[in-house]
Structures are given as structure tokens and as C-alpha cells.
Design a protein around this motif. Sequence first.
Motif, PDB file in Angstrom:
ATOM      1  N   GLY A  60      20.508   0.917 -15.804  1.00 53.79           N
ATOM      2  CA  GLY A  60      19.651  -0.047 -16.925  1.00 53.79           C
ATOM      3  C   GLY A  60      17.404   0.189 -15.813  1.00 53.79           C
ATOM      4  N   PHE A  61      17.257   0.631 -14.911  1.00 53.25           N
ATOM      5  CA  PHE A  61      15.921  -0.043 -14.330  1.00 53.25           C
ATOM      6  C   PHE A  61      15.374   1.106 -13.484  1.00 53.25           C
ATOM      7  CE2 PHE A  61      17.177  -4.342 -15.526  1.00 53.25           C
ATOM      8  CZ  PHE A  61      18.463  -4.971 -15.106  1.00 53.25           C
ATOM      9  N   VAL A  62      14.244   1.404 -13.728  1.00 53.42           N
ATOM     10  CA  VAL A  62      13.409   2.942 -13.437  1.00 53.42           C
ATOM     11  C   VAL A  62      12.155   2.250 -12.529  1.00 53.42           C
ATOM     12  CG1 VAL A  62      14.414   4.216 -14.749  1.00 53.42           C
ATOM     13  CG2 VAL A  62      12.561   2.985 -15.589  1.00 53.42           C
ATOM     14  N   ILE A  63      11.506   2.880 -11.187  1.00 52.55           N
ATOM     15  CA  ILE A  63      10.525   2.173 -10.862  1.00 52.55           C
ATOM     16  C   ILE A  63       9.457   2.294 -11.940  1.00 52.55           C
ATOM     17  CG2 ILE A  63       9.731   4.511 -10.326  1.00 52.55           C
ATOM     18  CD1 ILE A  63       9.344   4.394  -7.567  1.00 52.55           C
ATOM     19  N   ASP A  64       9.261   3.488 -12.603  1.00 57.58           N
ATOM     20  CA  ASP A  64       7.955   3.128 -13.820  1.00 57.58           C
ATOM     21  C   ASP A  64       7.475   1.936 -14.212  1.00 57.58           C
ATOM     22  OD1 ASP A  64       7.823   6.743 -15.161  1.00 57.58           O
ATOM     23  OD2 ASP A  64       7.456   5.150 -12.516  1.00 57.58           O
ATOM     24  N   LYS A  65       9.414   1.015 -14.793  1.00 61.40           N
ATOM     25  CA  LYS A  65       8.839  -0.124 -15.652  1.00 61.40           C
ATOM     26  C   LYS A  65       8.782  -1.048 -14.541  1.00 61.40           C
ATOM     27  CE  LYS A  65       9.553  -3.295 -18.847  1.00 61.40           C
ATOM     28  NZ  LYS A  65       8.414  -3.092 -20.000  1.00 61.40           N
ATOM     29  N   PHE A  66       9.572  -1.017 -13.355  1.00 59.66           N
ATOM     30  CA  PHE A  66       9.674  -2.439 -12.355  1.00 59.66           C
ATOM     31  C   PHE A  66       9.012  -1.765 -11.097  1.00 59.66           C
ATOM     32  CE2 PHE A  66      11.936  -5.545 -15.367  1.00 59.66           C
ATOM     33  CZ  PHE A  66      12.607  -4.511 -15.667  1.00 59.66           C
ATOM     34  N   PRO A  67       8.598  -1.092 -10.433  1.00 63.48           N
ATOM     35  CA  PRO A  67       7.783  -1.412  -9.270  1.00 63.48           C
ATOM     36  C   PRO A  67       8.206  -1.887  -8.270  1.00 63.48           C
ATOM     37  CG  PRO A  67       5.978  -1.124 -10.683  1.00 63.48           C
ATOM     38  CD  PRO A  67       6.610  -1.442 -11.575  1.00 63.48           C
ATOM     39  N   ILE A  68       8.452  -1.805  -6.828  1.00 60.46           N
ATOM     40  CA  ILE A  68       8.599  -2.607  -5.614  1.00 60.46           C
ATOM     41  C   ILE A  68       7.673  -1.661  -4.880  1.00 60.46           C
ATOM     42  CG2 ILE A  68      10.207  -3.797  -4.538  1.00 60.46           C
ATOM     43  CD1 ILE A  68      12.163  -3.591  -6.299  1.00 60.46           C
ATOM     44  N   SER A  69       6.940  -3.430  -4.274  1.00 61.84           N
ATOM     45  CA  SER A  69       6.682  -3.067  -2.782  1.00 61.84           C
ATOM     46  C   SER A  69       8.020  -3.868  -1.794  1.00 61.84           C
ATOM     47  CB  SER A  69       4.842  -3.387  -2.384  1.00 61.84           C
ATOM     48  OG  SER A  69       5.004  -4.399  -2.344  1.00 61.84           O
ATOM     49  N   ARG A  70       7.649  -3.451  -0.745  1.00 60.50           N
ATOM     50  CA  ARG A  70       8.075  -4.122   0.515  1.00 60.50           C
ATOM     51  C   ARG A  70       7.381  -3.800   1.952  1.00 60.50           C
ATOM     52  NH1 ARG A  70      13.258  -5.859   2.560  1.00 60.50           N
ATOM     53  NH2 ARG A  70      11.887  -7.151   3.750  1.00 60.50           N
ATOM     54  N   PRO A  71       6.075  -4.356   1.533  1.00 61.42           N
ATOM     55  CA  PRO A  71       5.371  -3.901   2.875  1.00 61.42           C
ATOM     56  C   PRO A  71       5.751  -3.896   4.576  1.00 61.42           C
ATOM     57  CG  PRO A  71       4.235  -5.640   1.741  1.00 61.42           C
ATOM     58  CD  PRO A  71       5.379  -5.270   1.177  1.00 61.42           C
ATOM     59  N   ASN A  72       6.892  -5.294   4.275  1.00 60.51           N
ATOM     60  CA  ASN A  72       7.261  -5.919   5.414  1.00 60.51           C
ATOM     61  C   ASN A  72       8.403  -6.236   5.488  1.00 60.51           C
ATOM     62  OD1 ASN A  72       6.268  -8.831   5.206  1.00 60.51           O
ATOM     63  ND2 ASN A  72       4.119  -8.134   5.581  1.00 60.51           N
ATOM     64  N   LEU A  73       9.034  -6.784   6.217  1.00 56.55           N
ATOM     65  CA  LEU A  73       9.637  -7.936   7.056  1.00 56.55           C
ATOM     66  C   LEU A  73       9.843  -9.419   6.049  1.00 56.55           C
ATOM     67  CD1 LEU A  73      11.855  -6.525  10.177  1.00 56.55           C
ATOM     68  CD2 LEU A  73      12.099  -5.608   8.061  1.00 56.55           C
ATOM     69  N   THR A  74       8.705  -9.669   5.836  1.00 57.35           N
ATOM     70  CA  THR A  74       9.224 -10.926   5.196  1.00 57.35           C
ATOM     71  C   THR A  74       8.927 -11.279   3.725  1.00 57.35           C
ATOM     72  OG1 THR A  74       7.153 -11.463   5.762  1.00 57.35           O
ATOM     73  CG2 THR A  74       9.112 -12.325   7.052  1.00 57.35           C
ATOM     74  N   PHE A  75       8.220  -9.260   3.060  1.00 57.21           N
ATOM     75  CA  PHE A  75       7.678  -9.679   1.684  1.00 57.21           C
ATOM     76  C   PHE A  75       7.733  -8.914   1.085  1.00 57.21           C
ATOM     77  CE2 PHE A  75       3.678 -11.499  -1.053  1.00 57.21           C
ATOM     78  CZ  PHE A  75       3.115 -10.701  -1.703  1.00 57.21           C
ATOM     79  N   SER A  76       7.507  -8.896  -0.627  1.00 61.27           N
ATOM     80  CA  SER A  76       8.237  -8.031  -1.471  1.00 61.27           C
ATOM     81  C   SER A  76       7.490  -8.674  -2.730  1.00 61.27           C
ATOM     82  CB  SER A  76       9.628  -8.146  -1.809  1.00 61.27           C
ATOM     83  OG  SER A  76       9.723  -6.909  -2.612  1.00 61.27           O
ATOM     84  N   THR A  77       7.219  -7.495  -3.322  1.00 59.65           N
ATOM     85  CA  THR A  77       6.435  -8.000  -4.721  1.00 59.65           C
ATOM     86  C   THR A  77       7.253  -7.158  -5.879  1.00 59.65           C
ATOM     87  OG1 THR A  77       4.824  -5.755  -4.716  1.00 59.65           O
ATOM     88  CG2 THR A  77       4.437  -7.922  -4.237  1.00 59.65           C
ATOM     89  N   LEU A  78       7.480  -7.402  -7.213  1.00 60.06           N
ATOM     90  CA  LEU A  78       8.226  -7.120  -8.215  1.00 60.06           C
ATOM     91  C   LEU A  78       7.106  -6.210  -8.735  1.00 60.06           C
ATOM     92  CD1 LEU A  78      10.797  -5.927  -9.585  1.00 60.06           C
ATOM     93  CD2 LEU A  78      11.058  -8.150 -10.568  1.00 60.06           C
ATOM     94  N   THR A  79       6.557  -6.201  -9.799  1.00 58.71           N
ATOM     95  CA  THR A  79       5.693  -5.286 -11.091  1.00 58.71           C
ATOM     96  C   THR A  79       6.713  -5.752 -12.098  1.00 58.71           C
ATOM     97  OG1 THR A  79       3.901  -4.874  -9.620  1.00 58.71           O
ATOM     98  CG2 THR A  79       3.982  -4.554 -11.844  1.00 58.71           C
ATOM     99  N   VAL A  80       6.407  -5.881 -13.354  1.00 62.02           N
ATOM    100  CA  VAL A  80       6.763  -5.572 -14.850  1.00 62.02           C
ATOM    101  C   VAL A  80       5.910  -4.771 -15.609  1.00 62.02           C
ATOM    102  CG1 VAL A  80       8.962  -6.532 -16.475  1.00 62.02           C
ATOM    103  CG2 VAL A  80       8.997  -7.834 -14.437  1.00 62.02           C
ATOM    104  N   SER A  81       6.126  -3.823 -15.532  1.00 60.03           N
ATOM    105  CA  SER A  81       5.444  -3.231 -16.612  1.00 60.03           C
ATOM    106  C   SER A  81       4.584  -2.984 -17.797  1.00 60.03           C
ATOM    107  CB  SER A  81       5.730  -1.789 -15.996  1.00 60.03           C
ATOM    108  OG  SER A  81       4.962  -1.492 -14.299  1.00 60.03           O
ATOM    109  N   ASN A  82       4.395  -2.408 -18.407  1.00 57.93           N
ATOM    110  CA  ASN A  82       3.942  -2.519 -20.028  1.00 57.93           C
ATOM    111  C   ASN A  82       5.238  -3.639 -20.977  1.00 57.93           C
ATOM    112  OD1 ASN A  82       3.680  -0.861 -22.572  1.00 57.93           O
ATOM    113  ND2 ASN A  82       5.310   0.078 -22.394  1.00 57.93           N
ATOM    114  N   LEU A  83       4.806  -4.235 -20.672  1.00 56.13           N
ATOM    115  CA  LEU A  83       5.767  -5.584 -20.693  1.00 56.13           C
ATOM    116  C   LEU A  83       5.662  -5.871 -22.484  1.00 56.13           C
ATOM    117  CD1 LEU A  83       3.655  -8.164 -19.072  1.00 56.13           C
ATOM    118  CD2 LEU A  83       6.493  -7.518 -18.371  1.00 56.13           C
TER     119      LEU A  83
END
Lengths: 114, 111
Positions: A60-83
Motif C-alpha cells: 500500500g506504500f510506494v516509493i514514488d509517494k514516499f521516497p526515503i533516504s538513508r545516507p548513513n547509520l544515524t540519519f534518514s529522511t521521509l518525503t511525502v510527495s504530491n500531498l
Amino acid sequence: SAVISQKPSRDICQRGTSLTIQCQVDSQVTMMFWYRQQPGQSLTLIATANQGSEATYESGFVIDKFPISRPNLTFSTLTVSNLSPEDSSIYLCSVEPRRHTEAFFGQGTRLTVV
Amino acid sequence: QKEVEQNSGPLSVPEGAIASLNCTYSDRGSQSFFWYRQYSGKSPELIMSIYSNGDKEDGRFTAQLNKASQYVSLLIRDSQPSDSATYLCAVNQGNTGKLIFGQGTTLQVKP
């Protein structure tokens, strides 16, 4: 335990725009998790973010809508797109400092889409 | 069938009483079970974890696990008005690290 800083704590966004949520942990963790809590509901897992690999999304969740980055072991981002108004929820990041044991949550981001 | 089930409540108890919260789960392979407390507008806060059959006590809280019957419960002794919150049962899905949450039980402790 782990200290998790999540920001922003809340935001009001226009429909069609995007919001990026940041999650910073005070220690290195292998997996980070992103959850959504819709109004009056429980938590639903969006995806698991592993450092150095693509995030794994739940049904029910897709990368285009909820792209996630995890550049290192202490940080992550979640983007919620086309709100859209249906994206109005609380979004929470979570970490599991010791594998298969307790999980701890950030303060959450309350998103309102207008 | 929901994977983790809880009564949504509200469960209302008088101050000083024992509050009993119950949870059932469907995945027999689950090995880790958690209770979180969530105050309105706040993120979930871990209050108990349990991994083995039987009871685990921590202060006023006791978690009980019965894997054969696939249920886990939380007892809160000497309930206080500050215990009024939503209690979320969470089960580690197949030891993947992913938590499956129940719908939560709202507890109201009346002075």
C-alpha cells in the motif's frame, strides 16, 4: 535506549507540494522504520530504511509517494510527495538499537494538508 | 483477521484499582511483544517488553505472555489519573524488526 530527533514537529502544507521529514539518532543503528498514524488510528508501517540499500516498502506504500533516504547509520529522511488532504497524519520514525528488541520513536511530525 | 487485536475501549477504572489490558495476535512465529503508552498528541512511549511466557513486572506494571494462546496482557496496579492514555500492543512480525500494532485501548482512570 536511543535519543531520536525528528523534525519538523508539525507543518501545514498546500496540496500538491511535498514535505521532507528528518530523523536523527544519537547512535548508529542498522534499521530505521517510518510509520504513519492517521487521525484516531493506530500506527502503520510505511517502510524500513537500511543504510546502503533501497528502502523496503509495505503493501500500500510506494516509493514514488514516499521516497526515503538513508545516507548513513544515524540519519534518514521521509518525503511525502504530491500531498493531498488524505496524507494528513502523524509520521513517526523509529529505531531498534538492539536487533529484535525494543523500538523507540521520535517525537513525530504532525502534517496537515490544506 | 487483524494481526494484532485489542479492545478499543474506553476502559474506565477508579483511581487505585487494577487496570487490565489485553491483546491477541495471529503470527505464531512472533517472539517479541511490547506495550506502548501514547498520550494524546504525543509519540508512543515504550513501557514494557516481554519475550518469554509468564509474567514480567516493572514497578506498577506487569506484562503477561502466553504464546500457546497467543495473547499478551498488561496489568497496571494502583492506577493513577496520569495513567490515562491509549495503550498500544505491538508484536514483532516474524522477528523482522517490523512492529505490528493493535488499534490501542484507551484507558481512563477516574479520581
